[in-house]
Design a protein around this motif. Structure first.
Motif, short mmCIF file in Angstrom:
data_model
loop_
_atom_site.label_atom_id
_atom_site.label_comp_id
_atom_site.label_asym_id
_atom_site.label_seq_id
_atom_site.Cartn_x
_atom_site.Cartn_y
_atom_site.Cartn_z
N ILE A 416 0.84 -1.19 0.00
CA ILE A 416 0.00 0.00 0.00
C ILE A 416 0.88 1.24 0.00
O ILE A 416 2.00 1.25 0.52
CB ILE A 416 -0.95 0.05 1.22
N TYR A 417 0.39 2.30 -0.60
CA TYR A 417 1.04 3.60 -0.56
C TYR A 417 0.04 4.65 -1.02
O TYR A 417 -1.05 4.32 -1.50
CB TYR A 417 2.30 3.65 -1.41
N GLY A 418 0.41 5.89 -0.88
CA GLY A 418 -0.49 6.96 -1.30
C GLY A 418 -1.46 7.32 -0.21
O GLY A 418 -1.13 7.35 0.98
N TRP A 419 -2.72 7.59 -0.58
CA TRP A 419 -3.73 8.07 0.36
C TRP A 419 -3.87 7.13 1.55
O TRP A 419 -4.01 5.92 1.40
CB TRP A 419 -5.08 8.19 -0.34
N GLY A 420 -3.83 7.73 2.73
CA GLY A 420 -4.03 6.97 3.95
C GLY A 420 -2.77 6.35 4.51
O GLY A 420 -2.78 5.84 5.63
N TYR A 421 -1.66 6.39 3.76
CA TYR A 421 -0.41 5.80 4.24
C TYR A 421 0.72 6.83 4.22
O TYR A 421 1.34 7.10 5.24
CB TYR A 421 -0.04 4.58 3.38
N ASP A 422 1.00 7.39 3.06
CA ASP A 422 2.02 8.43 2.96
C ASP A 422 1.40 9.79 3.31
O ASP A 422 0.29 10.09 2.87
CB ASP A 422 2.60 8.47 1.54
N PRO A 423 2.11 10.63 4.07
CA PRO A 423 1.54 11.92 4.47
C PRO A 423 1.52 12.93 3.32
O PRO A 423 2.34 12.89 2.41
CB PRO A 423 2.49 12.38 5.59
N PHE A 424 0.54 13.80 3.38
CA PHE A 424 0.41 14.96 2.49
C PHE A 424 0.18 14.58 1.02
O PHE A 424 0.51 15.35 0.14
CB PHE A 424 1.65 15.87 2.60
N VAL A 425 -0.38 13.40 0.76
CA VAL A 425 -0.75 13.05 -0.61
C VAL A 425 -1.99 13.85 -0.96
O VAL A 425 -3.05 13.67 -0.37
CB VAL A 425 -1.01 11.54 -0.76
N GLN A 426 -1.85 14.77 -1.90
CA GLN A 426 -2.93 15.68 -2.29
C GLN A 426 -3.55 16.36 -1.06
O GLN A 426 -4.77 16.48 -0.93
CB GLN A 426 -3.99 14.94 -3.10
N GLY A 427 -2.68 16.78 -0.16
CA GLY A 427 -3.14 17.51 1.00
C GLY A 427 -3.62 16.65 2.15
O GLY A 427 -4.07 17.18 3.18
N ASP A 428 -3.55 15.34 2.03
CA ASP A 428 -3.98 14.43 3.09
C ASP A 428 -3.02 14.55 4.28
O ASP A 428 -1.82 14.42 4.12
CB ASP A 428 -3.98 13.00 2.55
N PRO A 429 -3.51 14.81 5.49
CA PRO A 429 -2.60 14.95 6.64
C PRO A 429 -1.98 13.63 7.03
O PRO A 429 -2.49 12.56 6.68
CB PRO A 429 -3.53 15.49 7.74
N PRO A 430 -0.86 13.65 7.76
CA PRO A 430 -0.24 12.40 8.20
C PRO A 430 -1.19 11.60 9.09
O PRO A 430 -1.98 12.16 9.85
CB PRO A 430 0.98 12.88 9.00
N SER A 431 -1.10 10.28 8.99
CA SER A 431 -1.93 9.43 9.84
C SER A 431 -1.37 9.42 11.26
O SER A 431 -0.25 9.91 11.51
CB SER A 431 -1.98 8.00 9.27
N ARG A 531 -4.16 1.31 -2.49
CA ARG A 531 -4.51 2.45 -1.66
C ARG A 531 -4.85 2.02 -0.24
O ARG A 531 -5.66 1.13 -0.03
CB ARG A 531 -5.71 3.20 -2.25
N ALA A 532 -4.22 2.68 0.72
CA ALA A 532 -4.55 2.38 2.11
C ALA A 532 -5.92 2.94 2.47
O ALA A 532 -6.64 2.37 3.29
CB ALA A 532 -3.48 2.97 3.03
N SER A 533 -6.28 4.08 1.86
CA SER A 533 -7.60 4.68 2.11
C SER A 533 -8.61 4.05 1.16
O SER A 533 -8.89 4.58 0.09
CB SER A 533 -7.54 6.19 1.92
N LEU A 534 -9.12 2.92 1.55
CA LEU A 534 -10.10 2.20 0.74
C LEU A 534 -11.37 2.05 1.57
O LEU A 534 -11.31 1.85 2.79
CB LEU A 534 -9.55 0.83 0.36
N TYR A 535 -12.52 2.16 0.92
CA TYR A 535 -13.77 2.05 1.67
C TYR A 535 -13.79 0.71 2.40
O TYR A 535 -13.68 -0.36 1.78
CB TYR A 535 -14.96 2.17 0.73
N PRO A 536 -13.91 0.72 3.72
CA PRO A 536 -13.75 -0.51 4.49
C PRO A 536 -15.01 -1.38 4.49
O PRO A 536 -16.07 -0.97 4.04
CB PRO A 536 -13.47 0.02 5.90
N GLN A 537 -14.85 -2.58 5.05
CA GLN A 537 -16.01 -3.43 5.31
C GLN A 537 -16.95 -2.69 6.25
O GLN A 537 -16.52 -2.10 7.24
CB GLN A 537 -15.56 -4.75 5.94
#
Length: 549
Positions: A416-431, A531-537
């Motif tokens: 996984i990488y990108g949204w939800g894992y790496d910080p500041f991807v398209q403005g996404d704050p660090p987890s 993507r780490a930010s995936l719609y969950p169960q």
């Protein structure tokens, strides 16, 4: 199945007022599209069954069948963008300037002859044989038909007198074995045929229409086949006190249908060919236990499965990923050894040749001991779990019933990488895990120093992205309470007073708890995404009443 679809794209906010213009040239995305599509799948399926018993104990069952399936899909579309008014929704009301039409079709067919013969003697000795003869339109005529047989045998040893007389507490004890071949032809509709496409090219100062071929084809294409060998045992004792089912299997898939890689300079995409052999060897185990103590009764079950995946042969190897002797589609990455804690730590470590490390960057392991971190230090990592498991409980006491089911996976890695894992991807704050990131005031942090996340494809921060590593391959093992249900049946005297036959109140839930160290949102994610930010169960709670009148 037939549909006629009519689309009208209304003007967007901010577009000029259509009523002020007698003729409007609509902006992009505005206009009318009529779309007609049709799909037909005539199917003929017929079977003949036969069953007989002779000499009292010999039982025979037989079946033969025939199936024919064909499928055709076609569509036609038309679009116009210039209309005098938004209230007009028929194509004839629009201008022919910029109009477009489109349409296409495809079809496939499958024909099958199949049969089965089963024999048993006193329900003790069991034999069954199956066979299929399948023809598909998706391969050339020379290899269109495939023959796929299978056979299975069983021995219910618990029906033997030496078991009945000496071990009467054995309810069922059975040995079984099977071997069979399966076929696969799910490779698209025209993989062996030369497909021609229209194109335009300049000729004498104007554009001329021509025809090109976009891909290579393999005329010798044939069915993909899978051989499966299985040995198993079933055991049940003392009316459900203990039960066991165990299987050992070996599954070999050969003549694998795969698209071949070709260099981009060829100008054509690669052909679909029969490429290589893959083997899965493993075991499956189920344990059962049940008992009744007065008004309390319960049943427990546990299941475990594990297997080894190995690529036995392949036409075109891809080092570390699709390589003979390794699991198919392995990860081929650098192994993250830790984090550079200080400049002294950097100077005492092997040289990272792809970039100049800084304190807080990830540290790569030197696999071959040459004091240089380069392409030779990559390792292959299996994408398959060590084992999967599940267990469940069913219990009842008086009018209460409880059912719960857990499932889990152990030893699986997910990239996984990108949204939800790496910080500041398209403005996404660090987890939240970056609360323990390396810094000068926190040199022993578990995470690298906070960086600007993007990706290798965007030239991201080299302290993380220069070496594609196991930093982006976390452990996705988990145990999840998949579902649970508690119910209570009202006493009959209460139910009868309200003139009902039965009334049960229940509370149930799905995906209530998950135990995992996975840093993404949900470890139970499809392999088709990174993507780490995936719609969950979805977690679901239900309360209900079941009434029988």
């Amino acid at each position: 199945y037939e549909t006629n679809e009519h689309y009208y794209y209304h003007k967007l906010p901010g577009d000029e007022d259509y009523t002020l213009n007698p003729v409007v040239t609509a902006p992009l995305g505005v206009g009318v599209t009529d779309y007609y599509r049709k799909s037909l799948m005539p199917t003929l399926y017929s079977v003949l069954n036969y069953e007989t018993t002779f000499a009292e104990y010999h039982n025979i069952k037989a079946m033969v069948g025939y199936e024919k399936v064909s499928y055709k899909y076609q569509y036609l579309s038309g679009n116009k963008k210039t209309f005098p008014s938004t209230s007009l929704m028929e194509l004839d009301a629009g201008s022919s300037d910029g109009q477009s039409v489109g349409g296409s079709a495809y079809k496939w067919a499958l024909m099958s002859y199949f049969g089965r013969v089963g024999y048993d003697y006193k329900g003790k000795y069991l034999l069954e044989a199956n066979a299929r003869y399948d023809g598909t339109s998706r391969v050339a005529k020379e290899n269109r038909w495939g023959f796929f047989p299978s056979v299975s045998v069983g021995w219910r040893i618990s029906e033997e007198m030496f078991i009945k007389d000496n071990l009467p507490w054995v309810d069922n004890f059975k040995f079984r074995a099977s071997y069979g071949v399966l076929g696969n032809q799910a490779i698209g509709n025209y993989p062996y045929q030369d497909i021609l496409s229209l194109t335009s090219y300049p000729l004498d100062g104007s554009m001329a229409q021509g025809i090109i071929m976009k891909r290579l084809t393999d005329k010798s294409l044939k069915w993909e086949s899978t051989k499966v060998l299985d040995f198993g045992v079933d055991l049940d004792i003392r009316n459900g006190l203990f039960g066991l089912t165990f299987d050992w299997f070996k599954k070999n898939t050969y003549d694998i249908l795969a698209k071949q890689p070709v260099p981009g300079s060829l100008g054509l995409s690669g052909p679909t060919t029969n490429d290589g052999e893959l083997q899965n060897t493993g075991i499956e185990l189920e344990l059962r236990h049940g008992r009744r103590i007065g008004e309390f009764a319960y049943n427990l079950n546990f299941m475990l499965s594990t297997y080894k995946n190995e690529l036995l042969s392949i036409v075109t190897e891809k080092k570390g990923v699709r390589e003979v002797g390794l699991p198919y589609d392995s990860f081929y990455l650098y192994e993250m050894e830790g984090i550079f804690r200080s400049q002294e730590d950097i100077e005492s470590s092997p040289e990272h040749v792809f970039y100049t490390p800084q304190p807080g960057d990830i540290k790569i392991k030197d696999q071959n001991g040459d004091e240089v971190i380069d392409a030779e230090d990559r390792v292959s990592i299996s994408p398959y779990p060590d084992f999967t498991y599940s267990f469940g409980l069913n219990a009842e006491w008086k009018r209460f019933k409880l059912a719960a089911f857990f499932q889990g996976v152990h030893g699986i890695k997910t990239r996984i990488y990108g949204w939800g894992y790496d910080p500041f991807v398209q403005g996404d704050p660090p987890s939240v895990r970056f609360r323990d990131a390396w810094s000068e005031t926190n040199p022993n942090g578990k995470e690298p120093a906070i960086y600007l996340g993007s990706g290798w494809y965007e030239g991201g921060y080299p302290g993380v992205y220069a070496y594609p590593s196991t930093y982006h391959l976390p452990d996705a093992s988990y145990l999840r309470l998949k579902n649970v249900k508690l119910s209570y049946a009202l006493p009959s005297q209460i139910v009868e007073k309200i003139k009902l036959k039965d009334m049960t109140v229940y509370l149930s839930g799905d995906n209530l708890f998950t135990f995992t160290k996975f840093p993404g949102i949900d470890p139970e994610m499809p392999s088709s995404t990174t993507r780490a930010s995936l719609y969950p169960q979805v977690r679901i709670l239900n309360f209900g009443v079941k009434v029988k009148f």
